[in-house]
Design a protein around this motif. Structure first.
Motif, PDB file in Angstrom:
ATOM      1  N   ASN A   2      39.881  54.134  50.649  1.00 55.83           N
ATOM      2  CA  ASN A   2      39.825  54.973  49.801  1.00 55.83           C
ATOM      3  C   ASN A   2      41.350  55.919  49.098  1.00 55.83           C
ATOM      4  N   ASP A   3      42.235  55.118  48.533  1.00 52.35           N
ATOM      5  CA  ASP A   3      43.436  55.325  48.243  1.00 52.35           C
ATOM      6  C   ASP A   3      43.413  55.792  47.317  1.00 52.35           C
ATOM      7  N   SER A   4      43.739  57.258  46.645  1.00 54.52           N
ATOM      8  CA  SER A   4      44.349  57.961  45.889  1.00 54.52           C
ATOM      9  C   SER A   4      46.034  56.592  45.025  1.00 54.52           C
ATOM     10  N   ARG A   5      46.490  55.986  46.051  1.00 57.60           N
ATOM     11  CA  ARG A   5      47.411  55.344  45.402  1.00 57.60           C
ATOM     12  C   ARG A   5      46.954  53.679  44.711  1.00 57.60           C
ATOM     13  N   PHE A   6      45.999  53.790  45.100  1.00 56.18           N
ATOM     14  CA  PHE A   6      44.527  52.549  44.528  1.00 56.18           C
ATOM     15  C   PHE A   6      44.741  52.486  43.148  1.00 56.18           C
ATOM     16  N   SER A   7      44.132  54.122  43.024  1.00 57.34           N
ATOM     17  CA  SER A   7      43.426  54.661  41.941  1.00 57.34           C
ATOM     18  C   SER A   7      44.594  54.773  40.857  1.00 57.34           C
ATOM     19  N   ASN A   8      45.768  55.541  41.112  1.00 62.53           N
ATOM     20  CA  ASN A   8      46.334  55.542  40.001  1.00 62.53           C
ATOM     21  C   ASN A   8      47.418  54.326  39.887  1.00 62.53           C
ATOM     22  N   MET A   9      47.283  53.265  40.920  1.00 59.87           N
ATOM     23  CA  MET A   9      47.425  51.762  40.539  1.00 59.87           C
ATOM     24  C   MET A   9      46.488  51.384  39.716  1.00 59.87           C
ATOM     25  N   VAL A  10      45.327  51.434  39.505  1.00 60.64           N
ATOM     26  CA  VAL A  10      44.138  51.023  38.443  1.00 60.64           C
ATOM     27  C   VAL A  10      44.193  52.251  36.868  1.00 60.64           C
ATOM     28  N   ALA A  11      44.588  53.125  37.234  1.00 63.61           N
ATOM     29  CA  ALA A  11      44.800  53.812  35.986  1.00 63.61           C
ATOM     30  C   ALA A  11      46.090  53.296  35.313  1.00 63.61           C
ATOM     31  N   ARG A  12      47.407  53.217  35.525  1.00 64.22           N
ATOM     32  CA  ARG A  12      48.684  53.302  34.979  1.00 64.22           C
ATOM     33  C   ARG A  12      48.335  52.037  34.587  1.00 64.22           C
ATOM     34  N   LEU A  13      47.027  50.600  35.525  1.00 66.14           N
ATOM     35  CA  LEU A  13      47.245  49.330  34.689  1.00 66.14           C
ATOM     36  C   LEU A  13      46.436  49.265  33.449  1.00 66.14           C
ATOM     37  N   ILE A  14      45.695  50.403  33.482  1.00 62.70           N
ATOM     38  CA  ILE A  14      44.196  50.913  32.252  1.00 62.70           C
ATOM     39  C   ILE A  14      45.382  50.783  31.568  1.00 62.70           C
ATOM     40  N   GLU A  15      46.202  52.222  31.406  1.00 63.38           N
ATOM     41  CA  GLU A  15      47.667  52.755  30.512  1.00 63.38           C
ATOM     42  C   GLU A  15      48.254  51.690  29.772  1.00 63.38           C
ATOM     43  N   GLU A  16      49.429  50.811  30.468  1.00 61.53           N
ATOM     44  CA  GLU A  16      50.138  50.041  30.352  1.00 61.53           C
ATOM     45  C   GLU A  16      49.656  48.977  29.327  1.00 61.53           C
ATOM     46  N   THR A  17      47.927  47.637  29.942  1.00 64.52           N
ATOM     47  CA  THR A  17      47.398  47.536  28.593  1.00 64.52           C
ATOM     48  C   THR A  17      46.941  47.757  27.758  1.00 64.52           C
ATOM     49  N   ALA A  18      46.353  49.261  27.557  1.00 60.41           N
ATOM     50  CA  ALA A  18      46.308  50.634  26.273  1.00 60.41           C
ATOM     51  C   ALA A  18      47.352  50.457  25.200  1.00 60.41           C
ATOM     52  N   LEU A  19      48.078  50.554  25.991  1.00 63.28           N
ATOM     53  CA  LEU A  19      49.552  50.617  25.098  1.00 63.28           C
ATOM     54  C   LEU A  19      50.335  49.034  24.596  1.00 63.28           C
ATOM     55  N   GLY A  20      50.079  47.918  24.742  1.00 68.58           N
ATOM     56  CA  GLY A  20      50.295  46.837  24.943  1.00 68.58           C
ATOM     57  C   GLY A  20      51.410  46.141  25.536  1.00 68.58           C
ATOM     58  N   ARG A  21      51.814  46.737  26.717  1.00 70.34           N
ATOM     59  CA  ARG A  21      52.860  46.469  27.727  1.00 70.34           C
ATOM     60  C   ARG A  21      52.285  46.150  28.306  1.00 70.34           C
ATOM     61  N   MET A  22      51.567  45.835  28.790  1.00 66.84           N
ATOM     62  CA  MET A  22      50.472  44.718  29.874  1.00 66.84           C
ATOM     63  C   MET A  22      49.608  44.005  29.394  1.00 66.84           C
ATOM     64  N   SER A  23      50.200  42.590  29.160  1.00 71.32           N
ATOM     65  CA  SER A  23      48.652  41.208  28.523  1.00 71.32           C
ATOM     66  C   SER A  23      48.372  40.475  29.525  1.00 71.32           C
ATOM     67  N   TRP A  24      47.004  40.437  29.475  1.00 70.69           N
ATOM     68  CA  TRP A  24      46.480  39.252  29.857  1.00 70.69           C
ATOM     69  C   TRP A  24      45.824  38.486  29.170  1.00 70.69           C
ATOM     70  N   ARG A  25      45.948  37.235  29.779  1.00 68.76           N
ATOM     71  CA  ARG A  25      45.418  36.010  29.628  1.00 68.76           C
ATOM     72  C   ARG A  25      44.124  35.569  29.510  1.00 68.76           C
ATOM     73  N   LEU A  26      43.147  34.720  29.255  1.00 71.21           N
ATOM     74  CA  LEU A  26      42.459  33.916  30.154  1.00 71.21           C
ATOM     75  C   LEU A  26      42.801  32.726  30.135  1.00 71.21           C
ATOM     76  N   ARG A  27      42.129  32.338  31.652  1.00 68.28           N
ATOM     77  CA  ARG A  27      42.810  31.241  32.202  1.00 68.28           C
ATOM     78  C   ARG A  27      41.459  30.690  33.142  1.00 68.28           C
TER      79      ARG A  27
END
Length: 118
Positions: A2-27
């Motif tokens: 229960n750490d706000s830093r974790f929630s912030n990290m996931v929120a940032r990953l969502i944002e980076e993914t939505a903006l196309g700055r983070m790409s994910w590959r099916l593996r």
């Protein structure tokens, strides 16, 4: 966790993914996750952010209610991986499910397809 830093990290990953700055590959899931277990790995995606390799995947597992009675259950996990090893994983967060849905949508190319039907 229960750490706000974790929630912030996931929120940032969502944002980076939505903006196309983070790409994910099916593996394929690392061998260490599938050998010697009855667990099943659904879609498995990897992406890198700030030099850290992340994985997000659906984990299906047997939930035993008795010695011989079980049902299949599933959860979405976010993990940090290195080589063939999962160094850390976390599940059961609404934000992880949201990220997984976003990653699947981008990987499917459905947005490009829908643009065709404008």
């Amino acid at each position: 966790m229960n750490d706000s830093r974790f929630s912030n990290m996931v929120a940032r990953l969502i944002e980076e993914t939505a903006l196309g700055r983070m790409s994910w590959r099916l593996r394929d899931a690392p061998r260490s996750m599938v050998v010697g277990t009855e667990d099943l790995i659904g879609l498995y995606f990897e992406g890198t952010f700030k030099g850290t390799r992340f994985a997000i995947y659906e984990l299906r597992f047997k939930h035993f209610t008795d010695e011989e009675v079980f049902y299949w259950s599933a959860t979405v996990e976010l993990a940090i991986v290195e080589g063939d090893s999962v160094l850390w994983s976390q599940n059961n967060y609404r934000e992880i499910n949201e990220l997984y849905d976003d990653v699947r949508r981008k990987a499917s190319g459905v947005d490009r397809l829908l643009d065709y039907f404008r």
